[in-house]
Design a protein around this motif. Structure first.
Motif, mmCIF file in Angstrom:
data_model
loop_
_atom_site.group_PDB
_atom_site.id
_atom_site.type_symbol
_atom_site.label_atom_id
_atom_site.label_comp_id
_atom_site.label_asym_id
_atom_site.label_seq_id
_atom_site.Cartn_x
_atom_site.Cartn_y
_atom_site.Cartn_z
ATOM 1 N N ASN A 44 -9.844 32.637 -64.727
ATOM 2 C CA ASN A 44 -9.981 32.653 -63.815
ATOM 3 C C ASN A 44 -10.058 30.732 -63.255
ATOM 4 N N PRO A 45 -9.631 30.836 -62.046
ATOM 5 C CA PRO A 45 -9.635 29.512 -61.719
ATOM 6 C C PRO A 45 -11.533 29.801 -60.779
ATOM 7 N N VAL A 46 -11.868 28.079 -60.908
ATOM 8 C CA VAL A 46 -13.524 28.142 -60.115
ATOM 9 C C VAL A 46 -13.261 26.917 -58.822
ATOM 10 N N MET A 47 -13.911 27.557 -57.922
ATOM 11 C CA MET A 47 -14.242 26.593 -56.984
ATOM 12 C C MET A 47 -14.774 25.781 -57.112
ATOM 13 N N PRO A 48 -14.625 24.555 -56.920
ATOM 14 C CA PRO A 48 -15.870 23.569 -56.531
ATOM 15 C C PRO A 48 -17.466 24.184 -56.154
ATOM 16 N N LYS A 49 -17.582 24.584 -55.066
ATOM 17 C CA LYS A 49 -18.525 25.708 -54.843
ATOM 18 C C LYS A 49 -19.642 26.641 -55.664
ATOM 19 N N ASP A 50 -18.496 26.871 -56.369
ATOM 20 C CA ASP A 50 -18.893 27.997 -57.382
ATOM 21 C C ASP A 50 -19.809 27.431 -58.381
ATOM 22 N N ILE A 51 -19.273 26.249 -58.410
ATOM 23 C CA ILE A 51 -20.243 25.380 -59.891
ATOM 24 C C ILE A 51 -21.259 24.965 -59.676
ATOM 25 N N SER A 52 -22.181 25.772 -59.811
ATOM 26 C CA SER A 52 -23.787 25.720 -59.829
ATOM 27 C C SER A 52 -24.296 23.678 -60.641
ATOM 28 N N THR A 53 -25.348 23.208 -60.076
ATOM 29 C CA THR A 53 -25.254 22.125 -60.825
ATOM 30 C C THR A 53 -26.148 22.239 -62.248
ATOM 31 N N GLY A 54 -26.352 23.375 -62.673
ATOM 32 C CA GLY A 54 -27.157 23.406 -64.234
ATOM 33 C C GLY A 54 -25.326 22.745 -64.568
ATOM 34 N N GLU A 55 -24.635 23.801 -64.672
ATOM 35 C CA GLU A 55 -23.286 23.896 -65.304
ATOM 36 C C GLU A 55 -22.696 22.882 -64.612
ATOM 37 N N ARG A 56 -22.984 21.772 -64.316
ATOM 38 C CA ARG A 56 -22.325 20.568 -64.264
ATOM 39 C C ARG A 56 -23.752 19.472 -65.509
ATOM 40 N N ASN A 57 -24.267 20.199 -65.609
ATOM 41 C CA ASN A 57 -25.055 19.452 -65.962
ATOM 42 C C ASN A 57 -24.918 19.666 -67.695
ATOM 43 N N ILE A 58 -24.418 20.688 -67.629
ATOM 44 C CA ILE A 58 -24.613 21.359 -69.557
ATOM 45 C C ILE A 58 -23.127 20.427 -69.185
ATOM 46 N N LEU A 59 -21.755 20.372 -68.632
ATOM 47 C CA LEU A 59 -20.421 19.742 -68.935
ATOM 48 C C LEU A 59 -20.964 18.223 -69.119
ATOM 49 N N ALA A 60 -21.654 17.965 -68.419
ATOM 50 C CA ALA A 60 -22.082 16.255 -68.482
ATOM 51 C C ALA A 60 -22.491 16.204 -70.392
ATOM 52 N N LEU A 61 -23.647 17.087 -70.565
ATOM 53 C CA LEU A 61 -24.156 16.953 -71.910
ATOM 54 C C LEU A 61 -23.203 16.949 -72.951
ATOM 55 N N CYS A 62 -22.069 18.336 -72.839
ATOM 56 C CA CYS A 62 -20.827 18.088 -73.946
ATOM 57 C C CYS A 62 -20.144 17.042 -73.881
ATOM 58 N N TYR A 63 -19.795 16.902 -72.525
ATOM 59 C CA TYR A 63 -18.917 15.347 -72.776
ATOM 60 C C TYR A 63 -20.123 14.160 -73.116
ATOM 61 N N PHE A 64 -21.008 13.718 -72.985
ATOM 62 C CA PHE A 64 -21.810 13.603 -73.728
ATOM 63 C C PHE A 64 -22.249 13.175 -74.656
ATOM 64 N N PHE A 65 -22.123 14.032 -75.711
ATOM 65 C CA PHE A 65 -22.060 14.337 -77.261
ATOM 66 C C PHE A 65 -20.352 14.009 -77.357
ATOM 67 N N SER A 66 -19.897 14.678 -77.036
ATOM 68 C CA SER A 66 -17.959 14.112 -77.480
ATOM 69 C C SER A 66 -17.917 12.640 -77.492
ATOM 70 N N GLU A 67 -18.039 12.383 -76.090
ATOM 71 C CA GLU A 67 -17.358 10.622 -75.745
ATOM 72 C C GLU A 67 -18.627 9.474 -77.256
ATOM 73 N N GLY A 68 -19.010 10.084 -78.381
ATOM 74 C CA GLY A 68 -19.444 9.296 -78.797
ATOM 75 C C GLY A 68 -18.747 9.332 -80.233
ATOM 76 N N GLY A 69 -17.308 10.040 -80.152
ATOM 77 C CA GLY A 69 -16.625 10.522 -81.387
ATOM 78 C C GLY A 69 -15.490 9.917 -80.574
#
Length: 753
Positions: A476-501
């Motif tokens: 299901n689609p997710v609205m920006p207001k429903d995305i928590s700061t923690g979820e944003r930070n998890i996404l950032a960490l996953c991108y951080f690890f992917s960026e190294g490759g």
């Protein structure tokens, strides 16, 4: 690998920021070697130093609303989106500036305060002050001179600090001379010569007229002759002298009586005696007196009437005084023995006045001649003076016009610059929009990392959406207001690890040596997500340090619990890989770092938390979800501190397991289950998410039983340990003893059955 603990404000964020700055090779930030010497990184080395912190999250992750779903932008896309937002603000400012400048330009180009209107007002003030009439007078036009663009330019350049009266007076004086020059058909040849006469000359004349002559010693006849001279009959005596001087006269010229030659000669000698040498000399001196010849000259008609009148008056007065003196000289010549007692009549002053009038007349003649020779120059000077008068008349409006004209030029310049700046911003925006469309993100890898964190492939996922990525949760689609700061930070960490490759084959992304810094990557999440994040860190850390022995990992945290969790994570890597790694656990202090001791207070708090759960009568769902992790941390902390081994090793150690007695198989089974507790981020990541060893599948009562079993294990290993620790939490010996006995008998009964 290293874990650095520091309280808030101790400098962890500053350290991470300085490492990032050194990686960017910014001036003032450096790495240092063991000898405290600066290490100069080349570009390739600098790119392999990567820092995950709040700045990274802010710069690399951007989530925006796209209708009914959240669109995520990562890395360059996020940077492009951020730049587009900045550019949009600049464009909005550009539009506001341009609108304001265009309104100001319109006001300056039309209306009552426009440049043209202010120029017209200034020109009206100049004309109303008589500029056109003055031009007509100077150039002898039939009508007033027209104020055209060239003439207006001359007025604008005719600024002066003199007053209007001063300039007007100069204009009138020059105009009078110019008129005379125009009236004269040719040069004037006439020039008056000054009269040479001084006060000394007049005083000398007075002295001569007043001189007294000495009387000679005379006979009676000679005295009678002298008496005649003194009584004004000197002419008669002079005539007789002339008559008898020849020696031929025989008759008296006055009485007509016969006179003998001898008598005539005798009479002539008596007259000569009376009118002697001194008298002759005096007469000669009288006749030698020089008086100026005053004759009024004819004055050219171009000379002013005032100058002519002054000259005529001076001539008349000086001439009258000269004639008076001549009359006195004649009077003394006829009466030599009678001195004239006179005072100066003012002839010298009159001559000075006459000479002044001559200078004035000559000056006017010179002016007229000069004007005649320079009529064109005088005309130009008159027109310039007229322009100065006009500038004075209109200077207030001229200043307003000049100010408006300058402002209009400035507005046009700024408008042109602002329009160019707007075009530049629009070009920049198009470039960033092109970057935004260049989707090149390893979404499959990021999604794999997200599934690892959430233990669910559909919990939080990136899906392609119109050249970007949308966020889906369970499809299901997710609205920006429903995305928590923690979820944003998890996404950032996953991108951080992917960026190294990036730009590397999968599996070889960590072959080059790297230095990874993670600033508080775990502390801000709830227990469930902390488990997943630690699991992700474990996987990536193992791959990183096993791919290249020169790679390094540093984690900074303010949470003592995270230190313990990471300790188990990194120690588990050593066990699973069978390799030896250097792992440092450090506390951040004012003077640097020091080795971190075991946190007894944290261990005691965990023990009390587990004791309360084991003693509980009603379920606390939150505690039920995390109790497996709490129990494992207790056993790991106890085993590490007391025996330097993990829980699995305790159950396998013959000396320690012997303390369990008949309960050894049961207690070993409990530790085995806790070792594979999937609530803990310290378990090794499994290939499947639903495994038979899943601790979360246990019920509240089963988890409660596990908690009670842990206390039985601790009591068997060290009978006083639990009692001493729980006393710190105000739990009584009686309560502890009763419950431990109850729980041990329960498991003994279970074993016997």
């Amino acid at each position: 690998m290293s874990v650095i603990f520091g309280h808030n404000g101790s400098g962890k964020t500053t350290i991470a920021r300085q490492i990032a700055s050194a990686a960017k090779r910014d001036s003032g930030s450096y790495f240092y070697d063991g000898d405290n010497a600066k290490l100069e990184l080349d570009l390739a080395e600098a790119e392999r130093v990567r820092v995950f912190d709040e700045s990274y999250i802010e710069s690399k992750i951007r989530i925006k609303d796209d209708g009914l779903q959240a669109i995520v932008m990562l890395g360059d896309q996020a940077d492009a989106e951020a730049k587009i937002a900045e550019i949009n603000e600049k464009l909005e400012t550009d539009e506001e500036e341009i609108a304001e400048l265009e309104n100001r330009k319109k006001a300056l180009e039309s209306g009552p305060s426009s440049v043209d209107q202010l120029r017209a007002d200034a020109m009206d003030d100049a004309k109303n002050g008589g500029w056109g009439q003055r031009g007509q007078d100077v150039k002898r036009l039939k009508s007033k001179m027209v104020l055209n663009a060239n003439r207006w330019s001359s007025i604008l350049q005719a600024s002066t600090t003199a007053s209007r009266n001063e300039v007007d007076e100069r204009y009138r004086t020059k105009l009078a001379g110019y008129r005379k020059a125009q009236a004269s058909g040719s040069l004037i040849d006439t020039r008056l010569e000054p009269i040479k006469y001084t006060h000394d000359d007049e005083e000398k004349l007075i002295r001569i007229l007043g001189r007294v002559l000495d009387e000679p010693e005379l006979t009676d006849r000679e005295r009678r002759i002298l008496s005649l001279v003194q009584n004004g009959r000197q002419d008669m005596v002079e005539m007789a002298r002339v008559e008898f001087a020849s020696g031929e006269a025989t008759m008296c010229p006055l009485c007509q009586q016969e006179v003998s030659k001898e008598y005539g000669e005798s009479l002539e000698r008596s007259i000569v005696k009376v009118l002697g040498k001194e008298v002759d000399e005096y007469k000669t001196e009288l006749r030698a007196i020089a008086l100026p010849d005053i004759q009024e000259a004819e004055i050219p008609q171009q000379v002013s009437g005032d100058a002519k009148a002054a000259y005529a008056s001076a001539c008349s007065k000086a001439g009258s005084l000269v004639e008076g003196y001549r009359e006195l000289i004649r009077k003394r010549e006829t009466n030599l023995y009678t001195p004239l007692d006179e005072i100066p009549h003012g002839l010298a002053d009159a001559i000075d006045l006459l000479n002044d009038s001559i200078v004035s007349v000559n000056g006017e003649i010179d002016t007229i001649n000069e004007a005649f020779r320079n009529r064109e120059r005088m005309e130009q000077e008159l027109l310039e003076l007229s322009d100065q008068i006009a500038w004075i008349d209109a200077h207030a409006k001229i200043e307003l016009h000049a100010k408006a004209e300058k402002e209009l030029a400035d507005v046009n310049k700024r408008l042109s610059e602002q329009q160019s700046l707007k075009k530049s911003h629009q070009s920049d925006k198009r470039q960033q929009e092109a970057r935004l469309r260049q989707v090149d993100i390893a979404a499959d890898i990021i999604n794999r990392y997200l599934a690892s964190v959430y233990f669910d492939v559909n919990r939080f996922r990136l899906v392609p959406s119109d050249e970007r990525y949308a966020i889906r949760s369970h499809g299901n689609p997710v609205m920006p207001k429903d995305i928590s700061t923690g979820e944003r930070n998890i996404l950032a960490l996953c991108y951080f690890f992917s960026e190294g490759g990036e730009n590397k084959r999968e599996g070889s992304e960590d072959n080059d040596p790297q230095y990874i810094v993670l600033d508080d990557p775990v502390s801000s999440f709830d227990m469930e997500n902390r488990i997943g994040i630690c699991s992700l860190i474990r996987e990536r850390a193992e791959h990183l340090i096993c791919s290249n022995p020169d790679s390094r990992i540093t984690v900074l945290t303010h949470d003592a619990g995270v230190v313990t969790e990471l300790k188990h994570t990194f120690e588990d890597i050593k066990i699973s890989t069978g390799k030896t790694f250097i792992i440092d656990y450090l506390d951040l202090a004012r003077d640097g770092t020091r080795d971190r001791p075991m946190n007894i207070a944290e261990y005691t708090a965990l023990l009390k938390r587990a004791y309360d759960f084991a003693s509980s009568q009603t379920e606390d769902e939150r505690e039920t979800q995390v109790i497996g992790n709490v129990l494992r941390r207790i056993l790991e902390g106890y085993g590490t501190f007391n025996y330097g081994m993990g829980m699995e090793e305790i159950s396998r150690n013959p000396e320690l397991s012997a303390r369990f007695g008949d309960l050894a198989p049961l207690l070993g089974s409990v530790m085995y289950r806790l070792a594979f507790n999937d609530e803990s981020h310290m378990r090794e990541r499994l290939s499947a998410l639903n495994t038979p060893l899943n601790f979360s599948r246990y019920s509240y009562d089963e988890k409660k039983a596990c908690a009670q079993c842990v206390f039985v294990i601790l009591d068997k290993l060290d009978h006083e340990h639990v009692r001493h620790q729980l006393k710190k939490s105000n739990v009584s010996d009686k309560d502890i003893g009763n419950k431990l006995a109850c729980w041990e008998s329960r498991f003994t009964a279970v074993e016997n059955s």
